[in-house]
Enzyme design. Structure first.
Site, PDB file in Angstrom:
ATOM      1  N   GLY B  40       0.834  -1.199   0.000  1.00 18.25           N
ATOM      2  CA  GLY B  40       0.000   0.000   0.000  1.00 18.25           C
ATOM      3  C   GLY B  40       0.862   1.239   0.000  1.00 18.25           C
ATOM      4  N   GLY B  42      -0.836   4.425   0.043  1.00 15.56           N
ATOM      5  CA  GLY B  42      -1.705   5.545   0.407  1.00 15.56           C
ATOM      6  C   GLY B  42      -1.035   6.320   1.532  1.00 15.56           C
ATOM      7  CG  LEU B  43      -2.816   9.887   3.222  1.00 19.35           C
ATOM      8  CD1 LEU B  43      -3.837  10.636   4.054  1.00 19.35           C
ATOM      9  CD2 LEU B  43      -1.720  10.849   2.790  1.00 19.35           C
ATOM     10  N   GLY B  45       0.640   3.819   3.972  1.00 22.11           N
ATOM     11  CA  GLY B  45       1.736   3.046   3.395  1.00 22.11           C
ATOM     12  C   GLY B  45       2.895   3.907   2.942  1.00 22.11           C
ATOM     13  CB  SER B 284     -15.949  17.705   1.138  1.00 23.21           C
ATOM     14  OG  SER B 284     -15.481  18.000   2.422  1.00 23.21           O
ATOM     15  NE  ARG B 331     -17.851  12.091   7.670  1.00 24.74           N
ATOM     16  CZ  ARG B 331     -16.665  11.983   7.138  1.00 24.74           C
ATOM     17  NH1 ARG B 331     -16.105  10.795   7.068  1.00 24.74           N
ATOM     18  NH2 ARG B 331     -16.041  13.032   6.681  1.00 24.74           N
ATOM     19  CG  HIS B 402     -17.019   8.082   3.093  1.00 25.31           C
ATOM     20  ND1 HIS B 402     -16.487   8.589   1.941  1.00 25.31           N
ATOM     21  CD2 HIS B 402     -16.381   8.707   4.098  1.00 25.31           C
ATOM     22  CE1 HIS B 402     -15.574   9.498   2.246  1.00 25.31           C
ATOM     23  NE2 HIS B 402     -15.483   9.570   3.550  1.00 25.31           N
ATOM     24  NE  ARG B 436     -12.961   7.946   8.464  1.00 23.37           N
ATOM     25  CZ  ARG B 436     -13.080   9.059   7.736  1.00 23.37           C
ATOM     26  NH1 ARG B 436     -12.696  10.224   8.226  1.00 23.37           N
ATOM     27  NH2 ARG B 436     -13.604   9.009   6.540  1.00 23.37           N
ATOM     28  CG  LEU B 442      -7.268  12.558   5.238  1.00 23.81           C
ATOM     29  CD1 LEU B 442      -7.303  13.950   4.621  1.00 23.81           C
ATOM     30  CD2 LEU B 442      -6.891  11.536   4.177  1.00 23.81           C
TER      31      LEU B 442
HETATM   32  C1  FAD Z   1     -14.059  10.551  -1.478  1.00 20.79           C
HETATM   33  C2  FAD Z   1     -13.402  10.417  -0.132  1.00 20.79           C
HETATM   34  C3  FAD Z   1     -13.107  11.548   0.603  1.00 20.79           C
HETATM   35  C4  FAD Z   1     -12.505  11.444   1.845  1.00 20.79           C
HETATM   36  N1  FAD Z   1     -12.231  12.584   2.540  1.00 20.79           N
HETATM   37  C5  FAD Z   1     -11.609  12.493   3.738  1.00 20.79           C
HETATM   38  C6  FAD Z   1     -11.268  13.671   4.464  1.00 20.79           C
HETATM   39  O1  FAD Z   1     -11.541  14.795   4.035  1.00 20.79           O
HETATM   40  N2  FAD Z   1     -10.633  13.527   5.641  1.00 20.79           N
HETATM   41  C7  FAD Z   1     -10.306  12.311   6.142  1.00 20.79           C
HETATM   42  O2  FAD Z   1      -9.702  12.253   7.206  1.00 20.79           O
HETATM   43  N3  FAD Z   1     -10.603  11.185   5.471  1.00 20.79           N
HETATM   44  C8  FAD Z   1     -11.256  11.241   4.286  1.00 20.79           C
HETATM   45  N4  FAD Z   1     -11.553  10.084   3.606  1.00 20.79           N
HETATM   46  C9  FAD Z   1     -11.070   8.797   4.104  1.00 20.79           C
HETATM   47  C10 FAD Z   1      -9.591   8.629   3.792  1.00 20.79           C
HETATM   48  O3  FAD Z   1      -9.297   9.193   2.549  1.00 20.79           O
HETATM   49  C11 FAD Z   1      -9.141   7.182   3.753  1.00 20.79           C
HETATM   50  O4  FAD Z   1      -9.635   6.507   4.850  1.00 20.79           O
HETATM   51  C12 FAD Z   1      -7.626   7.108   3.799  1.00 20.79           C
HETATM   52  O5  FAD Z   1      -7.066   7.920   2.819  1.00 20.79           O
HETATM   53  C13 FAD Z   1      -7.140   5.704   3.655  1.00 20.79           C
HETATM   54  O6  FAD Z   1      -5.738   5.709   3.539  1.00 20.79           O
HETATM   55  P1  FAD Z   1      -4.901   4.386   3.566  1.00 20.79           P
HETATM   56  O7  FAD Z   1      -3.492   4.793   3.437  1.00 20.79           O
HETATM   57  O8  FAD Z   1      -5.276   3.575   4.735  1.00 20.79           O
HETATM   58  O9  FAD Z   1      -5.388   3.557   2.288  1.00 20.79           O
HETATM   59  P2  FAD Z   1      -5.537   3.933   0.713  1.00 20.79           P
HETATM   60  O10 FAD Z   1      -5.275   5.343   0.424  1.00 20.79           O
HETATM   61  O11 FAD Z   1      -6.842   3.348   0.319  1.00 20.79           O
HETATM   62  O12 FAD Z   1      -4.379   3.143   0.049  1.00 20.79           O
HETATM   63  C14 FAD Z   1      -4.395   1.778  -0.150  1.00 20.79           C
HETATM   64  C15 FAD Z   1      -3.125   1.375  -0.840  1.00 20.79           C
HETATM   65  O13 FAD Z   1      -3.053  -0.032  -0.841  1.00 20.79           O
HETATM   66  C16 FAD Z   1      -2.802  -0.510  -2.133  1.00 20.79           C
HETATM   67  N5  FAD Z   1      -3.469  -1.803  -2.236  1.00 20.79           N
HETATM   68  C17 FAD Z   1      -4.739  -2.119  -1.910  1.00 20.79           C
HETATM   69  N6  FAD Z   1      -4.971  -3.411  -2.098  1.00 20.79           N
HETATM   70  C18 FAD Z   1      -3.809  -3.941  -2.538  1.00 20.79           C
HETATM   71  C19 FAD Z   1      -3.404  -5.258  -2.893  1.00 20.79           C
HETATM   72  N7  FAD Z   1      -4.231  -6.282  -2.804  1.00 20.79           N
HETATM   73  N8  FAD Z   1      -2.142  -5.414  -3.344  1.00 20.79           N
HETATM   74  C20 FAD Z   1      -1.278  -4.373  -3.420  1.00 20.79           C
HETATM   75  N9  FAD Z   1      -1.608  -3.126  -3.071  1.00 20.79           N
HETATM   76  C21 FAD Z   1      -2.858  -2.919  -2.640  1.00 20.79           C
HETATM   77  C22 FAD Z   1      -3.315   0.527  -3.065  1.00 20.79           C
HETATM   78  O14 FAD Z   1      -2.632   0.450  -4.282  1.00 20.79           O
HETATM   79  C23 FAD Z   1      -3.016   1.796  -2.296  1.00 20.79           C
HETATM   80  O15 FAD Z   1      -1.698   2.186  -2.565  1.00 20.79           O
HETATM   81  C24 FAD Z   1     -12.191  10.183   2.364  1.00 20.79           C
HETATM   82  C25 FAD Z   1     -12.490   9.036   1.632  1.00 20.79           C
HETATM   83  C26 FAD Z   1     -13.122   9.157   0.398  1.00 20.79           C
HETATM   84  C27 FAD Z   1     -13.527   7.917  -0.310  1.00 20.79           C
END
Ligand code: FAD
Ligand code: FES
Lengths: 261, 638
Positions: B40, B42-43, B45, B284, B331, B402, B436, B442
């Site tokens: 991962g 994302g933020l 990872g 949002s 929410r 969401h 949440r 984030l």
């Molecule tokens: C539209 C939207 C708006 C949002 N707005 C807010 C906000 O304003 N404030 C807030 O706090 N939160 C918000 N959230 C929630 C927040 O964005 C997410 O909960 C958070 O970003 C998740 O981050 P993460 O790093 O856990 O995972 P993600 O960002 O989902 O990253 C997952 C990572 O894992 C990888 N991955 C997944 N499965 C596999 C696999 N099987 N094999 C290899 N790689 C894989 C992906 O490639 C990706 O790199 C929002 C969510 C959405 C949907």
């Protein structure tokens, strides 16, 4: 509500990076104007799968115009006819019944096709790895408000930082230049006080990597700005050129990755 | 299976400091000898991989997109919380802690939440240092806005693109490490299996999504930061590729799954327009700072144009029911209230599944320019999708899936029940309880990645330098073989329905029976329907092409197969949790005015499910939650 449409798609099909590609004619039937362009492709693909054939491969993820994954040239324009709109945010109401639509991948030497509309944009990541950052290892930061930043600069930096890295600028450029992408990052970081220490090294390293990736040179066509779904401005290129020249004048020995771990 | 949360002793304010001192360290010169896999980018990872790379570990990072910058986190719009108290409005670590525990309806672990509130302040500092262009005021200082469930302004933001900017900050830090050679990035690689050797997580099996090659990657520890599983519902605000595969594979290899039924339905999304719909788009929560939510008082007005409905005929139901929080009620509460008014026949738009979010008053008060500055990109996005101009006519919104508060169970160190397997970000269950609060995901993702895992991983590694695993170790080969076999099985079915068809069907079952409101009969029905659907899937799905190429239909089929199993566990967990709390609303447990009624006596605990084998019932374990710093109280926003 307006009526469903029937369309004729000319889609670039290419089995893999090594295979020859070519256009294939595919009918898209009963398309609602409320569908997004990618939902239209979904509908078409469902039918292809039911026929036991290979669906059209295309990149997409957020479908909200922010991840920069979707990447296709629609009727000769990256992301299609609507200004400041990614393919995933383009809706079928921009087309009319009976239209023929040509769909192709980004075309650039630095973005080889992997399958159908899917290309490899790893070159962009490598440019960032070469210098598109501020070296601020975790834990080293001072209090966030310890460094006031004029709103105007913060806003300009944000304008440049809005780039989604989709590559439409490269696809639109007759020379397949990556200047808009690179300059957006150079501007974002160079406009902020935190970005000053590495300002000139950054430009130099990023440009060197850009050249190594075989992107073309910029000859000021301006197609990139017109195709950019986020409205990244050409001013960034001017700003980058200034920094690049200045950087050349004060050149010091290279330090890999902008300096130390 | 034993659930030991490993919460350090001592007063809550001192737990993290004390723990940081007590934890073992890995000598700087030795870090290079340890390899850590991060799945991962994302933020959670990207922050983790970059920070561990900076420390000197050998890191390998994986994502399914073509670039780490495209992770789902990029789509977060509204903002990130931090207890900076820059507004002098009474915020503090204690208050952020309290709000989060209360917001989670008293179903989160206090110690974790307190640490989250503590490190929240460092996150903002870190991001600014990286060049994240947060919104600023004319004096050059950082601006804030308010989010639901809080009475202070503690949300930092970068226009409507906060997630994008935070992720780019983390991504750039990650790319810097890639450039320096401490992190090796594998894009377009999907994790399909966890490798466990002698009871410890030692690697993963991935599928190269371009060549189809199945590969093993071995390490001393594995971190999953693969995001949430809300796409089980098919229609959701998640990016299309978000999946539960990584955590589900880990679950089947012994990682307990915490509170799978806790899902968040966000109140403000663009309503569904038709069967072709492939995803839902969030508007949002920050919009509720200035937008007012209403429906007509009388059902017969629903067909009228909103402008033709007189002020006295409008029901601003959130302001009416929750006067002290108004449109910024949390929410779960706002979503249920929207469902309620629509169930009463007062919904607007197609199918009566929508409520208005109206900016008329805000535009009159602040001017259009100010509204545009604050929400311009959101308004644009709304108009692009709906073809309606929200400056002139109110937005129509409806709740949509969401976020998932549930996820793999982790202890205070973010380690799962499989030693050496750490879980970060939305993929774990840890900090949000049953609901949440906005702008807290984030915060949690970055807290886990920048400020927790860099410490706790060292503590684990220092005590667990296992022997190097040979690439042909029988457990590695078995994991590879299982992965190949599974892909081959999917390709061999050769039925008549597409993977998307099954995904959609699953989504309908979950939304209907395990969505905003749940009850015993519905959940039991779902628990019968899902296995039936699954059986059909394995007989009737059609996956075209081969496994040795870029094959998006195979990718999707694999994910749907996992969602079908995970969806069943969600329903089972929802059935067994015989109370209402946060996003989990059991119709049987509600107060007279329709609010969630908790049962603290019997359910003040985390449910952590243990996999026991194909076709066997999973075991429900319990981690009791102690509330020593926040008193258990009825959650009221009135
Ligand atoms: C539209 C939207 C708006 C949002 N707005 C807010 C906000 O304003 N404030 C807030 O706090 N939160 C918000 N959230 C929630 C927040 O964005 C997410 O909960 C958070 O970003 C998740 O981050 P993460 O790093 O856990 O995972 P993600 O960002 O989902 O990253 C997952 C990572 O894992 C990888 N991955 C997944 N499965 C596999 C696999 N099987 N094999 C290899 N790689 C894989 C992906 O490639 C990706 O790199 C929002 C969510 C959405 C949907
Ligand atoms: S799919 Fe994310 S920008 Fe188009």
């Amino acid at each position: 509500m307006s009526h469903d449409m029937n369309l004729t798609l000319q889609v670039w099909r290419q089995k893999n990076a090594k295979a020859e590609g070519g256009f294939q004619t595919i009918k898209a039937q009963a398309i609602s104007p409320d569908m997004s362009f990618l939902e239209m492709l979904d509908v078409v693909n469902e039918e292809i799968i039911k026929d036991g054939k290979d669906p059209i491969a295309f990149d997409h993820d957020c479908r909200e115009g922010i991840c920069g994954t979707c990447s296709m040239v629609i009727n000769g324009r990256p992301h299609g006819p609507k200004e400041r709109t990614t393919a995933c945010q383009l809706h079928m109401r921009s087309f009319k019944d009976g239209d023929a639509i040509a769909i192709e991948p980004w075309r650039a030497k630095a973005f080889p096709v992997q399958k159908d509309l899917v290309v490899d944009r790893g070159a962009f990541d490598r440019i960032i790895a070469a210098g598109g950052f501020i070296s601020a290892p975790t834990g080293t930061a001072q209090d966030a408000n310890g460094l006031p930043i004029a709103k105007e600069n913060a806003d300009l930096a944000m304008d440049a930082a809005a780039c989604i890295g989709c590559g439409a600028c490269v696809a639109a450029c007759p020379n397949a230049s990556a200047m808009l992408f690179v300059s957006a990052k150079v501007s974002h970081l160079g406009l902020l006080p935190q970005g000053q220490p590495e300002r000139f090294i950054r430009v130099r390293d990023m440009v060197a990597q850009m050249d190594a990736e075989e992107f073309g040179t910029c000859t000021n066509h301006g197609e990139c700005e017109a195709a950019c779904p986020k409205g990244i401005s050409l001013e960034n290129i001017a700003r980058m050129n200034r920094d690049y020249l200045k950087g050349k004048l004060i050149e010091r020995p290279a330090v890999a990755g902008g300096g130390g771990v | 299976m034993e659930l030991n949360a490993n919460i350090p002793d001592g007063p809550i304010e001192q737990k993290w400091d004390k723990h940081r001192f007590d934890m073992k360290l890995v000598n700087p010169a030795n870090k290079r000898k340890y390899k850590v896999i991060v799945v991962g980018s994302g933020l959670a990872g990207a922050a983790a991989a970059a920070s561990m790379g900076e420390l000197g570990y050998e890191v390998e990072c994986f994502c399914y997109q073509d670039s780490p910058r495209r992770a789902h986190s990029i789509a977060a719009q509204g903002g990130i919380n931090a207890a900076k108290n820059y507004r002098n409005d009474g915020d503090s670590v204690q208050r952020l802690f309290y709000d989060t525990v209360k917001g989670g309806d008293f179903r989160a672990r206090e110690a974790n939440v307190y640490r989250l509130a503590q490190v929240s302040v460092n996150i903002i500092d870190q991001c600014v240092a990286q060049g994240v262009p947060f919104a600023r005021e004319y004096g050059g200082l950082l601006d804030n806005r308010s989010f639901g469930g809080a009475q202070v302004s503690r949300t930092f933001y970068a226009r409507g693109q906060t997630g994008q900017q935070l992720l780019l900050g983390a991504y750039q830090a990650l790319e810097r490490q890639i450039g320096l050679g401490t992190v090796k990035m594998h894009t377009r690689h999907e994790m399909q299996e966890l490798i466990v050797i002698d009871g410890k997580a030692r690697g993963i099996v991935t599928r190269d999504m371009v060549t189809g090659e199945i590969e093993s990657h071995l390490a001393d520890a594995v971190c999953l930061a693969t995001g949430g599983y809300g796409n089980a519902f098919y229609l959701a605000t998640y990016a299309k590729g978000c999946n539960g595969t990584a955590i589900w594979r880990a679950y089947k290899k012994g990682a307990a799954f915490g509170n799978p039924c806790y899902t968040q339905i966000h109140p403000t999304c663009i309503p569904v327009t038709g069967d072709h719909q492939s995803k839902l788009t969030l508007m949002s929560e920050s919009l509720r700072n200035d937008g007012r939510v209403w429906v007509p008082k009388k059902a017969e007005d629903c067909g009228k144009k909103p402008g033709d409905i007189k002020e006295e005929d409008r029901d601003y139901y959130l302001e009416r029911k929750y006067p002290s929080y108004g449109n910024l009620a949390p929410r779960d509460i706002s979503s249920r209230a929207a469902k309620q008014v629509c169930d009463e026949g007062r919904g607007v738009g197609p199918g009566g599944r929508g409520v208005y979010l109206d900016f008329k008053d805000a535009i009159a008060r602040l001017g259009k320019a100010k509204i545009e500055e604050k929400y311009g990109n959101l308004f644009e996005m709304y108009e692009r999708i709906t073809d309606e101009n929200p400056y002139a006519t109110p937005m129509r919104i409806y709740p949509a899936v969401h976020y998932t508060m549930g996820g793999l169970w982790v202890d205070y160190n973010l380690m799962s029940t499989v030693p050496g397997l750490f879980v970060l970000g939305e993929a774990n269950f840890s900090d949000h309880g049953a609901n949440r609060l906005g702008a807290s995901a984030l915060m949690q993702g970055l807290a886990d990645g920048y400020f927790v895992i860099p410490y706790t991983i060292g503590n684990y590694l220092a005590a667990n330098k296992g022997a190097k695993v040979a690439a042909d170790h029988p457990d590695v080969k078995a994991a590879e073989a299982a992965t190949k076999e599974r892909n081959a099985r999917l390709l061999a079915v050769n039925g008549k329905e597409t993977p998307t068809y099954f995904h959609r069907e699953l989504g309908k079952i979950l939304w209907e029976h395990c969505g905003m409101a749940r009850n015993e009969a519905g959940l039991k029905k779902a628990l019968q329907l899902i296995p039936e659907l699954r059986a059909r899937f394995w007989k009737e799905v059609r996956v075209v092409g081969t496994g040795d190429e870029l094959n998006q239909s195979l990718e999707l089929a694999g994910r749907v197969a996992d969602f079908m199993e995970l969806g069943e566990l969600m329903c089972l967990d929802a059935l067994e949790r015989r109370e209402s709390c946060g996003g989990h609303f059991r119709e049987e447990w509600q107060t007279e005015d329709g609010e969630a009624q908790r049962d603290d006596e019997n359910f003040a605990h985390v449910a952590a499910w243990e996999y026991t084998g194909e076709g066997k019932a999973p075991i429900r374990h319990v981690e009791a939650l102690a509330f020593e710093n926040v008193h258990l109280a009825t959650r009221s926003y009135k």
